[in-house]
Design an enzyme around this catalytic site. Structure first.
Site, short mmCIF file in Angstrom:
data_model
loop_
_atom_site.label_atom_id
_atom_site.label_comp_id
_atom_site.label_asym_id
_atom_site.label_seq_id
_atom_site.Cartn_x
_atom_site.Cartn_y
_atom_site.Cartn_z
N ARG A 37 0.82 -1.23 0.00
CA ARG A 37 0.00 0.00 0.00
C ARG A 37 0.84 1.27 0.00
O ARG A 37 0.42 2.29 0.56
CB ARG A 37 -0.93 0.05 1.23
N ARG A 41 -3.38 6.45 1.21
CA ARG A 41 -3.93 7.65 1.83
C ARG A 41 -2.99 8.39 2.78
O ARG A 41 -3.26 9.52 3.15
CB ARG A 41 -5.23 7.30 2.57
N ARG A 50 -7.53 11.63 -4.91
CA ARG A 50 -8.77 11.01 -4.45
C ARG A 50 -9.88 12.03 -4.19
O ARG A 50 -11.07 11.69 -4.29
CB ARG A 50 -8.50 10.17 -3.21
N ASP A 87 -6.80 -2.68 -7.20
CA ASP A 87 -7.34 -3.32 -6.00
C ASP A 87 -7.62 -4.79 -6.31
O ASP A 87 -7.85 -5.14 -7.47
CB ASP A 87 -8.64 -2.64 -5.54
N TYR A 164 -14.81 -11.93 0.23
CA TYR A 164 -15.44 -10.63 -0.01
C TYR A 164 -16.75 -10.78 -0.79
O TYR A 164 -17.72 -10.07 -0.54
CB TYR A 164 -14.49 -9.69 -0.77
O1 CP3 Z 1 0.20 0.57 -3.10
C1 CP3 Z 1 -0.28 -0.57 -3.24
O2 CP3 Z 1 -0.02 -1.52 -2.47
C2 CP3 Z 1 -1.15 -0.85 -4.44
C3 CP3 Z 1 -2.51 -0.65 -4.23
C4 CP3 Z 1 -3.39 -1.61 -3.47
C5 CP3 Z 1 -4.65 -1.20 -2.99
N1 CP3 Z 1 -5.32 -2.29 -2.57
C6 CP3 Z 1 -5.14 0.18 -3.01
C7 CP3 Z 1 -6.19 0.58 -2.06
C8 CP3 Z 1 -3.27 -2.97 -3.22
C9 CP3 Z 1 -2.11 -3.90 -3.44
C10 CP3 Z 1 -4.52 -3.39 -2.66
C11 CP3 Z 1 -4.82 -4.78 -2.34
C12 CP3 Z 1 -5.99 -5.07 -1.51
N2 CP3 Z 1 -7.23 -4.52 -1.58
C13 CP3 Z 1 -6.02 -6.09 -0.54
C14 CP3 Z 1 -4.88 -7.02 -0.23
C15 CP3 Z 1 -3.89 -6.36 0.65
C16 CP3 Z 1 -4.34 -6.25 2.06
O3 CP3 Z 1 -4.45 -5.13 2.54
O4 CP3 Z 1 -4.57 -7.31 2.69
C17 CP3 Z 1 -7.30 -6.09 0.02
C18 CP3 Z 1 -7.79 -7.01 1.13
C19 CP3 Z 1 -8.06 -5.11 -0.65
C20 CP3 Z 1 -9.48 -4.78 -0.46
C21 CP3 Z 1 -9.61 -3.41 0.06
N3 CP3 Z 1 -9.39 -2.27 -0.69
C22 CP3 Z 1 -9.96 -3.03 1.36
C23 CP3 Z 1 -10.28 -3.98 2.50
C24 CP3 Z 1 -9.97 -1.65 1.38
C25 CP3 Z 1 -10.42 -0.79 2.52
C26 CP3 Z 1 -9.42 -0.71 3.58
C27 CP3 Z 1 -8.70 0.58 3.45
O5 CP3 Z 1 -7.47 0.57 3.56
O6 CP3 Z 1 -9.39 1.58 3.28
C28 CP3 Z 1 -9.56 -1.19 0.11
C29 CP3 Z 1 -9.39 0.20 -0.30
C30 CP3 Z 1 -8.08 0.62 -0.86
N4 CP3 Z 1 -7.30 -0.13 -1.72
C31 CP3 Z 1 -7.44 1.86 -0.65
C32 CP3 Z 1 -6.26 1.84 -1.39
C33 CP3 Z 1 -5.26 2.95 -1.52
C34 CP3 Z 1 -8.00 3.00 0.18
C35 CP3 Z 1 -9.29 3.47 -0.37
C36 CP3 Z 1 -9.35 4.92 -0.70
O7 CP3 Z 1 -8.42 5.50 -1.28
O8 CP3 Z 1 -10.40 5.48 -0.41
#
Ligand code: CP3
Length: 361
Positions: A37, A41, A50, A87, A164
């Site tokens: 990640r 954010r 965003r 994602d 999910y």
């Molecule tokens: O920089 C990176 O790593 C690449 C981007 C990336 C995102 N999601 C962006 C993201 C990656 C590799 C993911 C993978 C992802 N997404 C996973 C596996 C990794 C992990 O954390 O276990 C999972 C379970 C998801 C599903 C997901 N997406 C969730 C549960 C959430 C909400 C939790 C949160 O952090 O808000 C997201 C949202 C998400 N994916 C964000 C980002 C930057 C934040 C949302 C936003 O910008 O509003």
């Protein structure tokens, strides 16, 4: 072949290959570091993008996805890799499910799978075609990175995606999914197999588009006991690794190393060792020296600082990071956090972490 236009041509030469060398077990000058990640954010420049665009719009717009992928590299020159901004939930979307990102809540499926009969409504055919925007973002980013560091592609693993799709979002207990495992094991295997087929083709498309390493996120492994991990996660992770390898060689593409990251999979490291991945990711509950004993010398380990440690002072972060890197050692090791960086992390923490990795050995 619809993907042909994405087969990489004339990408700039890779100048920093530490990550790939470490993944393949070759010697490195310094321990490579990246952060799960790392585009996210905690970065004000990400927040700015965003504020103007919905989360999945950023994922679907190659210019935007490329921009946010490059943001952490500009701020933290010690990073040895980038990961394409996307994602894991784009796969359920490509199968026809609606997924929304609700700020402060996370992903929401308005109509999750309620019954195994609904598996037949999923649109497997053409799923990867509906994900070509990820390939376009990868190709654009490979050019714009200009060979500075390698670009990582990724996917969610079948069990995590299924969770999910059934729960309709994140879940503390995964109670519905566990009910499916008990009540409908045959349907569960049918769904996991479907996801595995789509994931393999999706990863191949990412490689054709320019991804140089692939990571598979089994983020929900922490819900599974050993028996469940062995039945519902491991075989599919293994099929993904061998499927990708076979299709790459059928297509005469260059092989790419792969990483499996099973969050909470520490107790099953022995199982993970046999899945065929070059790198196994660890969360912070796993002791580096214990992990090395279990996986042996032919696997690269990745991890595993607790993301919460990034709320300590830069001095403490530096000290903890150096200790961690020294415990893992320079051989077959990629430094990272034990899970994704969290939104409130101070900017100077990433600086302290990435610099400390390179100073440690
Ligand atoms: O920089 C990176 O790593 C690449 C981007 C990336 C995102 N999601 C962006 C993201 C990656 C590799 C993911 C993978 C992802 N997404 C996973 C596996 C990794 C992990 O954390 O276990 C999972 C379970 C998801 C599903 C997901 N997406 C969730 C549960 C959430 C909400 C939790 C949160 O952090 O808000 C997201 C949202 C998400 N994916 C964000 C980002 C930057 C934040 C949302 C936003 O910008 O509003």
């Amino acid at each position: 072949d619809k993907n042909v236009e994405f087969i990489p041509k004339n990408f700039p030469e890779l100048k920093n290959d530490r990550l790939l060398r470490a993944a393949l077990g070759k010697e490195v000058d310094k321990v490579p570091v990246w952060v799960m990640r790392q585009a996210g954010r905690y970065l004000p420049e990400f927040q700015e993008v965003r504020a103007k665009h919905d989360f999945f719009t950023v994922c679907r717009t190659p210019e935007l996805a490329c921009e946010v992928t490059l943001q952490p590299l500009r701020r933290y020159p010690h990073l040895d890799a980038s990961i394409i901004f996307s994602d894991i939930l784009v796969i359920p979307q490509a199968l026809g499910m609606i997924v929304e990102m609700h700020p402060g809540v996370g992903p929401v499926f308005p109509s999750p799978l309620q019954d195994p009969s609904e598996i037949d409504n999923l649109k497997e055919e053409g799923a990867v075609d509906r994900l070509l925007y990820v390939g376009k973002a990868i190709t654009l980013t490979r050019h714009r990175i200009d060979g500075k560091v390698p670009l990582i592609g990724f996917t969610g693993a079948p069990f995590t995606l299924m969770g999910y799709m059934i729960e309709g979002g994140g879940s503390k207990t995964m109670s519905k999914t566990k009910e499916w495992l008990e009540k409908y094991p045959k349907d569960v295997h049918k769904l996991l197999s479907l996801l595995t087929r789509v994931i393999i083709d999706y990863l191949i498309m990412q490689v054709e588009s320019g991804a140089q390493l692939l990571q598979v996120f089994e983020s929900s492994a922490d819900h599974l006991n050993r028996e469940q991990f062995t039945e519902f996660s491991a075989p599919y992770l293994k099929d993904i690794r061998s499927g990708v390898k076979n299709k790459i060689s059928e297509k005469n593409l260059e092989q790419v190393p792969m990483t499996v990251f099973a969050k909470g999979g520490g107790p099953y490291l022995d199982v993970q060792t046999g899945l065929g991945y070059e790198t196994v990711g660890l969360d912070w509950t796993v002791d580096p020296e214990e992990a090395r004993k279990i996986v042996g010398d032919n696997i690269t380990l990745q991890g595993n600082l607790d993301p919460q440690d990034l709320y300590k002072t830069p001095e403490e972060i530096t000290k903890m990071t150096i200790e961690m890197v020294q415990k893992f050692g320079k051989k077959r090791y990629i430094a990272n956090l034990g899970h994704g960086i969290t939104p409130q992390t101070p900017l100077e923490s990433m600086k302290a972490f990435t610099e400390a990795v390179h100073e440690a050995l």
